[in-house]
Design a protein around this motif. Structure first.
Motif, mmCIF file in Angstrom:
data_model
loop_
_atom_site.group_PDB
_atom_site.id
_atom_site.type_symbol
_atom_site.label_atom_id
_atom_site.label_comp_id
_atom_site.label_asym_id
_atom_site.label_seq_id
_atom_site.Cartn_x
_atom_site.Cartn_y
_atom_site.Cartn_z
ATOM 1 N N ALA A 45 -7.778 1.070 16.896
ATOM 2 C CA ALA A 45 -8.153 1.747 18.093
ATOM 3 C C ALA A 45 -9.828 1.488 18.262
ATOM 4 O O ALA A 45 -10.119 1.246 19.337
ATOM 5 C CB ALA A 45 -8.224 3.338 17.622
ATOM 6 N N ALA A 46 -10.509 1.280 17.114
ATOM 7 C CA ALA A 46 -11.898 0.969 17.153
ATOM 8 C C ALA A 46 -12.212 -0.510 18.008
ATOM 9 O O ALA A 46 -13.037 -0.616 18.779
ATOM 10 C CB ALA A 46 -12.567 1.073 15.916
ATOM 11 N N HIS A 48 -9.761 -1.593 19.952
ATOM 12 C CA HIS A 48 -9.267 -1.677 21.293
ATOM 13 C C HIS A 48 -10.436 -0.805 22.200
ATOM 14 O O HIS A 48 -10.370 -1.407 23.491
ATOM 15 C CB HIS A 48 -8.071 -0.716 21.293
ATOM 16 C CG HIS A 48 -7.353 -0.361 22.692
ATOM 17 N ND1 HIS A 48 -6.742 -1.501 23.261
ATOM 18 C CD2 HIS A 48 -7.183 0.550 23.433
ATOM 19 C CE1 HIS A 48 -6.326 -1.139 24.472
ATOM 20 N NE2 HIS A 48 -6.551 0.316 24.628
ATOM 21 N N GLU A 49 -11.262 -0.159 21.828
ATOM 22 C CA GLU A 49 -12.201 0.575 22.426
ATOM 23 C C GLU A 49 -13.598 -0.464 22.943
ATOM 24 O O GLU A 49 -13.585 -1.247 22.309
ATOM 25 C CB GLU A 49 -12.998 1.778 21.941
ATOM 26 C CG GLU A 49 -11.929 3.087 21.627
ATOM 27 C CD GLU A 49 -11.358 3.418 22.777
ATOM 28 O OE1 GLU A 49 -12.152 3.647 23.613
ATOM 29 O OE2 GLU A 49 -10.210 3.818 23.051
ATOM 30 N N LYS A 50 -14.275 0.181 23.989
ATOM 31 C CA LYS A 50 -15.304 -0.828 24.489
ATOM 32 C C LYS A 50 -16.462 -0.528 23.939
ATOM 33 O O LYS A 50 -17.528 -0.507 24.568
ATOM 34 C CB LYS A 50 -15.144 -0.681 25.905
ATOM 35 C CG LYS A 50 -13.853 -1.275 26.655
ATOM 36 C CD LYS A 50 -13.886 -1.307 28.124
ATOM 37 C CE LYS A 50 -12.535 -1.911 28.698
ATOM 38 N NZ LYS A 50 -12.492 -1.841 30.356
ATOM 39 N N ILE A 51 -16.580 0.095 22.691
ATOM 40 C CA ILE A 51 -17.946 0.230 22.251
ATOM 41 C C ILE A 51 -18.278 -0.689 21.268
ATOM 42 O O ILE A 51 -17.463 -0.992 19.991
ATOM 43 C CB ILE A 51 -17.901 1.627 21.346
ATOM 44 C CG1 ILE A 51 -17.276 2.734 22.257
ATOM 45 C CG2 ILE A 51 -18.832 2.135 20.905
ATOM 46 C CD1 ILE A 51 -17.067 4.332 21.319
ATOM 47 N N ARG A 55 -16.161 -1.812 17.753
ATOM 48 C CA ARG A 55 -15.482 -3.182 17.598
ATOM 49 C C ARG A 55 -16.246 -4.131 16.592
ATOM 50 O O ARG A 55 -15.078 -4.832 15.787
ATOM 51 C CB ARG A 55 -15.541 -3.887 19.155
ATOM 52 C CG ARG A 55 -14.868 -2.852 20.127
ATOM 53 C CD ARG A 55 -14.747 -3.688 21.556
ATOM 54 N NE ARG A 55 -14.158 -4.639 21.323
ATOM 55 C CZ ARG A 55 -13.940 -5.431 22.687
ATOM 56 N NH1 ARG A 55 -14.564 -5.349 23.812
ATOM 57 N NH2 ARG A 55 -12.924 -6.556 22.427
ATOM 58 N N ARG A 112 -3.010 -4.279 17.157
ATOM 59 C CA ARG A 112 -3.842 -4.392 18.178
ATOM 60 C C ARG A 112 -3.269 -5.565 19.020
ATOM 61 O O ARG A 112 -3.400 -5.574 20.226
ATOM 62 C CB ARG A 112 -5.093 -5.334 17.692
ATOM 63 C CG ARG A 112 -6.201 -5.609 18.407
ATOM 64 C CD ARG A 112 -7.590 -6.016 18.093
ATOM 65 N NE ARG A 112 -7.440 -7.202 17.324
ATOM 66 C CZ ARG A 112 -7.583 -8.409 17.962
ATOM 67 N NH1 ARG A 112 -8.042 -8.309 19.422
ATOM 68 N NH2 ARG A 112 -7.355 -9.664 17.450
ATOM 69 N N ARG A 133 -8.965 9.453 27.929
ATOM 70 C CA ARG A 133 -8.638 7.814 27.410
ATOM 71 C C ARG A 133 -8.035 8.069 26.021
ATOM 72 O O ARG A 133 -7.222 7.230 25.696
ATOM 73 C CB ARG A 133 -9.766 7.198 27.340
ATOM 74 C CG ARG A 133 -9.916 5.595 26.954
ATOM 75 C CD ARG A 133 -10.945 4.959 26.833
ATOM 76 N NE ARG A 133 -10.757 3.623 26.391
ATOM 77 C CZ ARG A 133 -10.427 2.456 27.073
ATOM 78 N NH1 ARG A 133 -10.181 2.783 28.299
ATOM 79 N NH2 ARG A 133 -10.246 1.430 26.587
ATOM 80 N N TYR A 134 -8.438 8.859 25.437
ATOM 81 C CA TYR A 134 -7.946 9.108 23.896
ATOM 82 C C TYR A 134 -6.477 9.823 24.073
ATOM 83 O O TYR A 134 -5.579 9.372 23.286
ATOM 84 C CB TYR A 134 -8.852 10.008 22.932
ATOM 85 C CG TYR A 134 -8.534 11.462 23.202
ATOM 86 C CD1 TYR A 134 -7.569 12.272 22.734
ATOM 87 C CD2 TYR A 134 -9.437 11.979 24.211
ATOM 88 C CE1 TYR A 134 -7.584 13.799 22.814
ATOM 89 C CE2 TYR A 134 -9.410 13.430 24.425
ATOM 90 C CZ TYR A 134 -8.310 14.117 23.772
ATOM 91 O OH TYR A 134 -8.180 15.566 24.033
ATOM 92 N N PHE A 137 -4.315 6.662 24.927
ATOM 93 C CA PHE A 137 -4.114 5.980 23.987
ATOM 94 C C PHE A 137 -2.948 6.426 22.843
ATOM 95 O O PHE A 137 -2.103 5.703 22.624
ATOM 96 C CB PHE A 137 -5.269 5.698 23.063
ATOM 97 C CG PHE A 137 -5.358 4.984 21.798
ATOM 98 C CD1 PHE A 137 -5.281 3.506 21.986
ATOM 99 C CD2 PHE A 137 -5.159 5.493 20.632
ATOM 100 C CE1 PHE A 137 -5.128 2.678 20.850
ATOM 101 C CE2 PHE A 137 -4.979 4.819 19.454
ATOM 102 C CZ PHE A 137 -5.031 3.660 19.554
#
Length: 225
Positions: A45-46, A48-51, A55, A112, A133-134, A137
């Protein structure tokens, strides 16, 4: 060459040791896989996120684990971490922790890879409904990814189970430990390790059947289309 399997099965202590080894190997594998799967979901998930920070941290962890041997990770967890952090655990707990860390990296990468399989129409509908968003997901992306990649997760789980014999190196009384102990007493290496081979195959087949049952129960909608 004379085969003398009776030297193993005529001694009840050896049979009990093998039975204990089967139980320990199965337990640490299932515990490590369950915890590793939860951790793998978080890692995937980390990524996959845009942070960016999350990432990069998750990607670095996954690459580090996947590019170091399990036995090195095991020794670090069993002997390095207790010195650094000052705690004392039984060796089986160290084995579960090491397997959890190892499983999590492989499961994260498999999950992923499956995120692209999420149905775009369902995602668009969820966005139109204003779902966070969560929630998208957890309710759409993750379940479909697990269903799509379950066979790969299953194969990786079986493969990692077959590598768990290394936990005997830190004194965990698993199936490999039992075999080495019996071999050191009987000097019947061929018979002992042939017995271990059969037991590992049987456990792997049992795990495979269990995972297939879970897949059919958890993702019945895949088979009703």
């Amino acid at each position: 060459m004379e085969l003398r399997f009776f030297e193993i099965y005529r001694n009840p202590d050896y049979l009990l040791l093998l039975l204990e080894g089967v139980g320990v190997s199965a337990f640490v594998t299932l515990a490590g896989a369950a915890l590793g799967f939860v951790m793998g979901v978080g890692l995937s998930a980390a990524r996959h996120e845009k942070i960016p920070v999350l990432r990069y941290l998750a990607a670095g962890y996954v690459d580090f684990i996947r590019n170091t041997p399990l036995i090195v990770q095991l020794f670090f967890v069993a002997f390095g971490l207790p010195l650094l952090l000052g705690y004392v655990w039984p060796f089986w707990a160290h084995a579960v922790l090491a397997l959890t860390l190892n499983f999590s990296a492989y499961f994260a990468e498999i999950l992923r890879a499956g995120y692209s399989s999420a149905d775009d129409g369902q995602l668009d509908a969820a966005k139109a409904l204003g779902l966070p968003r969560y929630v998208r997901f957890l309710k759409i992306v993750l379940p479909q990814s697990i269903a799509q990649m379950f066979a790969s997760l299953n194969s990786q789980f079986i493969f990692l189970f077959l590598t768990t014999g290394v936990i005997s190196e830190i004194g965990v009384r698993d199936l490999t430990f039992a075999g080495l102990f019996i071999d050191s007493r009987t000097f019947r290496s061929f018979e002992v390790f042939l017995t271990l081979t059969v037991l590992y195959i049987l456990i792997s087949l049992a795990f495979k059947g269990l995972m297939q049952l879970i897949e059919r129960r958890a993702f019945a909608w895949k088979y009703t289309r």
